[in-house]
Scaffold this motif. Sequence first.
Motif, short mmCIF file in Angstrom:
data_model
loop_
_atom_site.label_atom_id
_atom_site.label_comp_id
_atom_site.label_asym_id
_atom_site.label_seq_id
_atom_site.Cartn_x
_atom_site.Cartn_y
_atom_site.Cartn_z
N LEU A 67 0.80 -1.22 -0.03
CA LEU A 67 -0.14 -0.03 -0.07
C LEU A 67 0.81 1.09 0.09
CD1 LEU A 67 -2.69 1.29 0.23
CD2 LEU A 67 -2.78 0.96 2.85
N LEU A 68 1.85 1.18 1.00
CA LEU A 68 2.88 2.52 0.74
C LEU A 68 3.64 2.86 -0.43
CD1 LEU A 68 3.21 4.47 3.16
CD2 LEU A 68 5.43 2.93 3.77
N TYR A 69 3.72 1.92 -1.35
CA TYR A 69 4.75 1.94 -2.23
C TYR A 69 4.10 1.93 -3.68
CZ TYR A 69 7.76 1.36 1.60
OH TYR A 69 8.35 1.28 2.75
N SER A 70 2.79 1.18 -3.76
CA SER A 70 2.14 0.96 -5.01
C SER A 70 0.82 1.55 -5.17
CB SER A 70 1.96 -0.73 -5.14
OG SER A 70 1.01 -0.99 -6.26
N SER A 71 1.10 2.28 -6.35
CA SER A 71 -0.45 3.05 -6.86
C SER A 71 -1.48 2.17 -7.00
CB SER A 71 0.06 4.19 -7.91
OG SER A 71 0.34 3.15 -9.04
N SER A 72 -1.28 0.85 -7.67
CA SER A 72 -2.16 0.00 -8.15
C SER A 72 -2.84 -0.54 -6.79
CB SER A 72 -1.74 -0.90 -9.06
OG SER A 72 -0.67 -1.66 -8.22
N ASP A 73 -1.82 -0.73 -5.65
CA ASP A 73 -2.34 -1.22 -4.28
C ASP A 73 -3.39 -0.30 -3.64
OD1 ASP A 73 -1.29 -3.64 -4.64
OD2 ASP A 73 -0.46 -4.00 -2.80
N TYR A 74 -2.70 1.16 -3.69
CA TYR A 74 -3.65 2.16 -3.21
C TYR A 74 -5.11 2.32 -3.75
CZ TYR A 74 -5.33 7.00 -3.44
OH TYR A 74 -6.20 7.85 -3.40
N LYS A 75 -5.06 2.14 -5.12
CA LYS A 75 -6.37 2.33 -5.75
C LYS A 75 -7.42 0.89 -5.57
CE LYS A 75 -4.77 4.73 -9.65
NZ LYS A 75 -4.28 4.87 -11.20
N ASN A 76 -6.73 -0.22 -5.53
CA ASN A 76 -7.28 -1.43 -5.09
C ASN A 76 -7.95 -1.38 -3.83
OD1 ASN A 76 -8.71 -3.88 -6.00
ND2 ASN A 76 -6.65 -5.06 -5.21
N ALA A 77 -7.02 -0.84 -2.93
CA ALA A 77 -7.49 -1.01 -1.47
C ALA A 77 -8.68 0.13 -1.08
CB ALA A 77 -6.42 -0.64 -0.59
N CYS A 78 -8.55 1.02 -1.80
CA CYS A 78 -9.63 2.13 -1.83
C CYS A 78 -10.93 1.45 -2.13
CB CYS A 78 -9.40 3.42 -2.71
SG CYS A 78 -8.16 4.62 -2.14
N ARG A 79 -11.04 0.69 -3.29
CA ARG A 79 -12.11 0.26 -3.76
C ARG A 79 -12.57 -1.02 -3.10
NH1 ARG A 79 -8.99 0.91 -8.83
NH2 ARG A 79 -9.96 2.71 -9.81
N ILE A 80 -11.73 -1.73 -2.40
CA ILE A 80 -12.17 -2.85 -1.50
C ILE A 80 -12.67 -2.33 -0.22
CG2 ILE A 80 -11.09 -4.69 -0.16
CD1 ILE A 80 -9.22 -5.26 -2.48
N LEU A 81 -11.98 -1.33 0.21
CA LEU A 81 -12.65 -0.77 1.54
C LEU A 81 -13.85 -0.28 1.30
CD1 LEU A 81 -12.41 0.17 4.48
CD2 LEU A 81 -11.09 2.39 3.55
N ALA A 82 -14.29 0.37 0.03
CA ALA A 82 -15.71 0.98 -0.06
C ALA A 82 -16.36 -0.30 -0.24
CB ALA A 82 -15.48 1.59 -1.39
N ASP A 83 -16.28 -1.55 -1.04
CA ASP A 83 -16.97 -2.61 -1.05
C ASP A 83 -17.21 -3.10 0.15
OD1 ASP A 83 -17.13 -2.06 -3.86
OD2 ASP A 83 -15.66 -3.92 -4.25
N GLU A 84 -16.16 -3.14 1.21
CA GLU A 84 -16.46 -3.78 2.33
C GLU A 84 -17.39 -3.14 3.31
OE1 GLU A 84 -15.78 -6.86 3.37
OE2 GLU A 84 -15.04 -7.33 1.11
N LEU A 85 -17.39 -1.57 3.34
CA LEU A 85 -17.97 -0.95 3.97
C LEU A 85 -19.64 -0.97 3.83
CD1 LEU A 85 -16.06 2.41 4.36
CD2 LEU A 85 -16.57 1.04 5.99
N LYS A 86 -19.80 -1.02 2.23
CA LYS A 86 -20.99 -1.25 1.80
C LYS A 86 -21.65 -2.57 2.19
CE LYS A 86 -20.03 0.04 -2.43
NZ LYS A 86 -20.08 0.51 -3.73
#
Length: 318
Positions: A67-86
Amino acid sequence: MFQFRTDLALEAHELYSKDKNIADGIQVGSYKNDGITVTEIRITNKSGEKLLGKPIGSYVTIDAPNLLYSSSDYKNACRILADELKKIYPIGDDTSILAVCLGNRDITADALGVNVFKNLMVTRHIKKYIPEHTDNSIRSVSAVAPGVIGTTGIETADIIKGIVSETKPDVIFAVDSLAARSLDRISTTIQIADTGIAPGAGIGNFTAALNEETLGAKVIAIGVPTVVDAVTIVNDSIGMLSGMMKNKITESEMLSETQLRKISDMVEKSISKNIGSLIVTPKEIDRIIQKVSKTVANGINLAVHSNLSLEDIDGYIN
């Protein structure tokens, strides 16, 4: 083997599942998505609650190693967090959300919530006063960063109760820094829990809990580990050293578990006597807080504003 401090249900489960059958009262499931692992632990009864030291409910852990170093991990983590919150709280067109961003802005390791606050898309005022400029994809979001009792003199729960009584949100997202037992978790892990949160509990500062019982609205806690107890690091080092020595010394020369526990107790007493409770955070904590706070904020933004993309949100915030 040793006493440890963690706010993460996953870490508690990992520790106890090594030696014990914990099937009763605890359900575990996981999946992977482009290198990110999502694990849900459900505590279903008092037995599971007692064993893991967590209230009955669901605990979702998102592990993003890069997450700290990868832009793709950042974007994926944002989307996964959104999905899990919903998943943990279905958000409808009329759902109103209050984000409670906890922590002390003057202590970097405790400033996760304050930095999330800066990156949230708040819309309650727009929905209320100029609704013609929004549609149902933009939900009513308000946010507050109440500070800590040491600077306000007021219990955080009391501040939030007043806000909730006036704004009447359907759900509260409470964001706070957490404590872990592993330094590896600090820049990689996000936990969601539907049980609320006790601000400061991870470092032994127990204040009134923020949950549905105390606030009258569902509270979803979102946290990222930012600190580790120094005693835990020492204990892990002792355990690791003991394991390394197994093949180099005879069985009679090995320290017993009782002896290791006594050493651990001595270390803890020594640290407490000389410097009090010692909490450790990495030297790059400024960068970590900046990245993970943006990830958490945009996960919330994506969850509550359904027609916006991450690119839309990044452009709006920046």
